[in-house]
Design a protein around this motif. Structure first.
Motif, short mmCIF file in Angstrom:
data_model
loop_
_atom_site.label_atom_id
_atom_site.label_comp_id
_atom_site.label_asym_id
_atom_site.label_seq_id
_atom_site.Cartn_x
_atom_site.Cartn_y
_atom_site.Cartn_z
N GLY A 38 -26.00 114.85 40.83
CA GLY A 38 -25.84 116.09 41.55
C GLY A 38 -27.18 116.71 41.88
N LYS A 41 -29.92 117.55 39.23
CA LYS A 41 -29.43 117.02 37.95
C LYS A 41 -29.87 115.57 37.77
CE LYS A 41 -25.23 119.85 38.02
NZ LYS A 41 -23.74 119.81 37.95
N SER A 61 -15.72 114.84 31.96
CA SER A 61 -15.64 115.76 33.09
C SER A 61 -14.71 115.26 34.20
CB SER A 61 -17.03 115.99 33.67
OG SER A 61 -17.61 114.76 34.10
N GLU A 87 -18.30 121.15 41.59
CA GLU A 87 -19.26 120.52 40.69
C GLU A 87 -19.22 119.00 40.74
OE1 GLU A 87 -17.01 122.90 39.95
OE2 GLU A 87 -16.18 122.62 37.93
N ASP A 88 -18.28 118.42 41.46
CA ASP A 88 -18.27 116.97 41.67
C ASP A 88 -19.22 116.57 42.81
OD1 ASP A 88 -14.73 117.06 41.10
OD2 ASP A 88 -16.28 116.36 39.70
#
Length: 121
Positions: A38, A41, A61, A87-88
């Motif tokens: 991400g 990240k 997750s 958030e994916d």
């Protein structure tokens, strides 16, 4: 060589299926997996699957939302993603290695080029 399908832009709650086509090797005997990175990240493990498809493993997750599968006759692995969340959002990579443990730990011999998945809220 591993080549991911095109990702895309999906609304939150939607679904998307990624595929990873393998060529140039005996990938039907390799464990394979999906990883993602991400924005801002580090790359993280998403899911893995044994060469025969019997054993699968998922990151907490994505459990219950993502499903990994493979079709060895087509030398292709899939990641069905459902109930997607913002958030994916990440670049998704497929990977392969002769050892399932190394796939799960991210120490894979082969990697795809990555495909962008964006989930809008």
């Amino acid at each position: 060589q591993l080549v991911e399908s095109e990702g895309g832009l999906v609304q939150a709650g939607g679904s998307l299926r990624l595929s990873c086509a393998a060529s140039g090797g005996t990938f039907r005997f390799y464990a394979m997996g999906w990883f993602r990175q991400g924005p801002g990240k580090e790359r993280e493990f998403v899911a893995s699957i044994a060469w025969n498809g019997i054993s699968t493993n998922y990151a907490d997750s994505v459990k219950g939302r993502f499903t990994i599968s493979r079709d060895n006759a087509k030398n292709t692995m899939y990641l069905q993603m459902s109930s997607l969340k913002p958030e994916d959002t990440a670049v998704y990579y497929c990977a392969a290695d002769a050892n399932l443990g190394r796939v799960t730990s991210g120490e894979c011999e082969y990697w795809g080029q990555g495909t962008q998945v964006t989930v809008s809220s």
